[in-house]
Design an enzyme around this catalytic site. Structure first.
Site: not given
Length: 264
Positions: A142, A156
């Site tokens: 990401s 995350y």
């Protein structure tokens, strides 16, 4: 001379696992690889979705060691091994409020889902690729590893940063043994999970969903392209990296974020 493959046969005779293949970006990747002629397997914690064939599905929680081992065993039993391993599984479910509201259980949950699921499945399946002298692994990281958002996705972002580093290390080890490893770093993809994150931020901050969406855009510094990516757009990039068209691409990470990350 290099020739482009027939799109409908690009992954013919390829045994493929796509984690997270029942919804969102994972489902788009699953469908793209299936359209290319691949033999597919995916897994999720719940009952089999109606639109996935039983031969392609394993009910397993990949955030656990037992779930990963169940999927790996099914891949060996049903397909005789794996040629292409695509990790899309991931997400964040921690509450809004920054680092102080994430307890140990919250950290463990995010790390198991976004990092350890890939590490464990690689450990189960990549050794066979090495013995065979061929294989492809694609990890989905990401842009939050470079541009983290603190409100609801601290753990995350940290897990995805670790996944990118792990991916690079793995590529150095297994590349000389015939296994290609690459990573994809999406920005904001407009999936059901993205919508849920907007709802969590709105609820946690006592604001409207539109204001919550704008807060994400503001935190990202805007998206120059003017919109989030669609899951199918990310699937095309992953399919390319998994294919023979990318046979000399290894140890790289490709960003697909509409220009969100402002640096080179």
């Amino acid at each position: 001379m290099f020739q482009l493959p027939d799109p409908a046969q690009e992954f013919a005779q390829k045994r493929i696992i796509v984690t997270g293949g029942t919804k969102g970006t994972g489902k788009a990747v699953f469908e793209r690889m299936m359209a290319g002629g691949g033999t597919l397997l995916t897994a999720a914690r719940g009952e089999k979705p109606d639109d996935i064939d039983s031969d392609c599905y394993v009910q397993a929680d990949l955030s656990t060691t037992a779930g990963v081992e169940k999927l790996a065993a099914a891949a060996q039993e049903r397909m005789g091994g794996v040629d292409i391993l695509i990790h899309v599984l991931g997400g964040s479910s921690n509450p809004s409020g920054g680092f102080a509201v994430i307890d140990d259980a919250g950290w463990e949950k995010e790390l198991n889902l976004n990092l350890m699921a890939a590490v464990r499945l690689d450990r189960c399946l990549v050794p066979e690729m090495i013995r065979r002298g061929s294989g492809v692994v694609v990890h989905t990281s990401s842009i939050q590893r470079r541009l983290p958002l603190f409100d609801a996705t601290t753990a995350y972002a940290a897990a995805k940063a670790a996944l990118t580093t792990y991916s690079k290390v793995l590529s150095k080890e297994v590349g000389p043994k015939g296994v290609r490893v690459n990573a994809v770093a999406p920005g904001w993809i407009y999936t059901d999970a993205s919508k849920a994150m907007v709802e969590r931020i709105a609820e946690g901050g006592g604001i409207s969903e539109e204001a919550a969406r704008q807060s994400i855009l503001d935190a990202l510094g805007g998206i120059p392209l003017g919109r989030p990516a669609q899951p199918e757009e990310v699937a095309e990039l992953i399919a390319f990296l998994a294919s023979s068209r990318a046979s000399s691409i290894h140890g790289a990470e490709y960003t697909i974020d509409g220009g969100t990350v402002p640096t080179v």
